[in-house]
Design an enzyme around this catalytic site. Structure first.
Site, PDB file in Angstrom:
ATOM      1  N   GLY A 109       0.777  -1.234   0.000  1.00 30.97           N
ATOM      2  CA  GLY A 109       0.000   0.000   0.000  1.00 30.97           C
ATOM      3  C   GLY A 109       0.803   1.275   0.000  1.00 30.97           C
ATOM      4  N   SER A 110       0.361   2.222   0.807  1.00 32.02           N
ATOM      5  CA  SER A 110       0.865   3.597   0.756  1.00 32.02           C
ATOM      6  C   SER A 110       2.320   3.749   1.175  1.00 32.02           C
ATOM      7  CB  SER A 110      -0.017   4.498   1.622  1.00 32.02           C
ATOM      8  OG  SER A 110      -1.332   4.543   1.104  1.00 32.02           O
ATOM      9  N   THR A 111       2.926   2.700   1.720  1.00 31.66           N
ATOM     10  CA  THR A 111       4.354   2.802   2.025  1.00 31.66           C
ATOM     11  C   THR A 111       5.180   2.978   0.753  1.00 31.66           C
ATOM     12  OG1 THR A 111       4.554   0.380   1.958  1.00 31.66           O
ATOM     13  CG2 THR A 111       4.153   1.404   4.111  1.00 31.66           C
ATOM     14  N   LYS A 155       4.418   5.167  -1.601  1.00 27.88           N
ATOM     15  CA  LYS A 155       4.290   6.548  -2.085  1.00 27.88           C
ATOM     16  C   LYS A 155       5.575   7.356  -1.963  1.00 27.88           C
ATOM     17  CE  LYS A 155      -0.696   6.612  -1.325  1.00 27.88           C
ATOM     18  NZ  LYS A 155      -1.800   6.998  -0.428  1.00 27.88           N
TER      19      LYS A 155
END
Length: 569
Positions: A281-283, A285
């Site tokens: 996921g957002s890790t 970004k």
């Protein structure tokens, strides 16, 4: 006529004494020779036993040296040792008692072993173990049975004095003179069994104090969140040394029965940190925005991107979990974890920069660590426009947590990627590595990651004085070709102290359920980030990093760019 010479009595007595002395001397020499022969036989027998006993049922060392070197942590704490231990065996042909009755009594001494199992061994055709690694009191109880067909050989055994601590790192060795089963025991089998180094303990990179703190905090949070599992990594950001690595559930390498599952995911032996392939996921970004900076796509922190509405791409719709409903700049994108803006930046950049970065971080390979039990990342089968946009925020590509930890080390240490290692490295042994981010981008990312903890979704990881920086990631697990909204993997990837990063700390929860303390919320901000805070507060002093609330990363030039950052998730 013969002449008879009669010797005087004194002469005759002297001759007799000479004869008796000679006879006594000869007898003494014979006794001495017999004694020397017996001594030589005993010495040769002892040498034979010492050299060749390891070829029998037991696993003894050569010349008194253990057949497998000890494993110690980076501070010399023993983690695996070869020791003399008791075993209990049986020769069914020599038994004088009734096997059924004997099996019942053995079951009373060893209640964890079925009576039927003992009976099968007692009635078998050949020699068999009744118990390995028996305790002295157990040996005494069996000896009291008075059965001459039962023997008590002393053998070299592999013991793990810290029990479950770092079990997935250490692995196990079924036989001390054979191949290791997993972990360090398997990965460094040649070193551990090399005759030239058998007397020298093998020091690994793990710090048992840090390992204990990581495991206890992960386990406490897993129980609190009623999660399926948990895991974490503490990595030296500048050398790649793994200071701690935990995967829960755990197993005891001293007791391997019942620890094998049908698949890796349902086996306590599965090391989720290097074997579980997850969409994190957002890790992702910060990694995607970092390469966008290096490629000249993001040239200003104040440039704004449209996040007023979900982004429609063909039949796919990209939205934010907590929409800001407005245009966002880069710091706001990371602080508020916007999928929409990250996707727009990736779309503007194109597929090639992301592919190049992820390959340089080895996301398409097995994680770069010595362990044999490693899983290769799941690389997208095609890279269309939508794939480029979704992988930028960690969906559509799966890697192991170890992949991510090494990537974050490169992101914050000045831009240099180094492979993770379980070897304790000397000061001059750190690998040179290769550049994957520019030094300027790494410096800017340290500011941005610190802002996420100071004012964004990572606030619950803010260990006072330790200048933690990091990024949350909450991803739905794939299930039967779609995403299961009820099954989350939550991750917080971080580093500290962010003004001079020394350690990467990663915490992960597998399917947390939430609780009253988190108001039922299950995202990383509520489930993974708090673990990092508690771990950092415990391990910082152990690692020589003391809290200092008068030092921090300089982010004063970025703070004015945030608008209502506080309170938004």
């Amino acid at each position: 006529m013969a002449t008879v010479i009669i010797q005087p009595a004194g002469i005759r007595a002297g001759a007799q004494r000479v004869n008796l002395t000679a006879i006594a001397h000869n007898r003494l020499m014979l006794i001495l020779l017999l004694f020397l022969a017996i001594t030589a036989i005993l010495v040769l027998r002892l040498m034979w036993v010492g050299v060749f006993a390891s070829s029998g049922h037991g696993s003894t060392g050569l010349g008194g040296v253990p057949a497998r070197a000890d494993i110690v942590d980076r501070n010399g704490v023993p983690l695996a040792r070869t020791m003399d231990a008791y075993s209990i065996s049986v020769r069914p042909s020599k038994l004088i008692g009734e096997p059924a009755e004997l099996a019942r009594k053995l079951h009373e001494i060893f209640p964890d072993e079925p009576e039927a199992a003992f009976y099968k061994k007692l009635t078998g055709k050949g020699w068999a173990y009744l118990r390995r690694r028996a305790l002295p009191e157990e040996v005494a109880a069996v000896n009291a049975l008075g059965e001459i067909g039962i023997e008590f050989p002393r053998e070299k055994e592999r013991l793990y004095p810290q029990r479950t601590l770092a079990a997935h790192v250490l692995g196990f060795a079924p036989r001390i003179d054979g191949e290791g089963g997993m972990g360090v025991e398997a990965a460094f089998n040649d070193r551990l069994t090399d005759p030239a180094t058998l007397g020298q303990p093998f020091a690994i990179s793990i710090d048992s104090r840090v390992q204990g703190a990581l495991e206890s905090e992960l386990y406490a949070q897993m129980v609190s969140q009623r999660a399926k599992g948990a895991g974490g990594i503490v990595l030296d950001a500048n050398t790649g040394e793994v200071i701690a690595m935990a995967s829960i559930p755990v197993f005891d390498p001293n007791k391997l029965q019942g620890t094998v599952g049908k698949t890796c995911s349902d086996s306590p032996r599965c090391n989720q940190m290097v074997q579980a392939r997850l969409e994190l996921g957002s890790t992702f970004k910060p990694l995607s925005i970092g390469v966008a900076m290096d490629r000249g796509v993001v040239t200003s922190m104040s440039k704004r991107y449209d996040a007023t509405a979900p982004l429609q791409v063909g039949r796919f719709r990209i939205k934010d979990d907590h929409s800001a409903g407005r245009w966002l700049n880069v710091p706001e994108t990371l602080v508020q974890s916007s999928n929409i803006v990250t996707a727009r930046i990736a779309d503007e950049m194109g597929a090639e920069p992301l592919q190049t970065l992820f390959r340089s971080l080895e996301f398409d390979q097995r994680p770069a660590i010595e362990l044999k039990e490693r899983a290769k990342g799941i690389w997208p089968s095609s890279w269309g426009r939508i794939t480029t946009m979704t992988v930028a925020y960690g969906h559509g590509i799966a890697v192991t947590p170890m992949h991510l930890a090494s990537a974050y080390a490169a992101l914050v240490n000045g831009g240099i990627y180094r492979p993770a290692t379980l070897r304790k490295l000397k000061a001059d042994e750190a690998p040179q590595g290769r550049r994957v981010f520019s030094a300027a981008t790494s410096a800017r990312m340290r500011q941005l990651l610190r802002m996420i903890v100071a004012a964004g979704t990572g606030r619950s990881a803010d260990a006072k004085g330790y200048r933690v920086g990091g990024k949350t990631g909450s991803a739905e697990k794939p299930f039967e070709g779609r995403y299961n909204k009820s099954s989350l993997v939550t991750t917080f990837a971080s580093a500290f102290p962010m003004d001079n990063p020394r350690y990467v700390v990663l915490a992960m929860m597998d399917e947390p359920k939430g609780n009253a303390e988190t108001f039922g919320l299950r995202t990383a901000a509520w489930t993974a980030s708090p673990v990092v805070k508690r771990v950092v507060e415990r391990i910082g002093p152990m690692l020589g990093v003391l809290p200092d609330e008068h030092r921090d990363v300089e982010i004063s030039d970025l703070m004015p760019l945030l608008w209502k950052a506080k309170g938004e998730e």
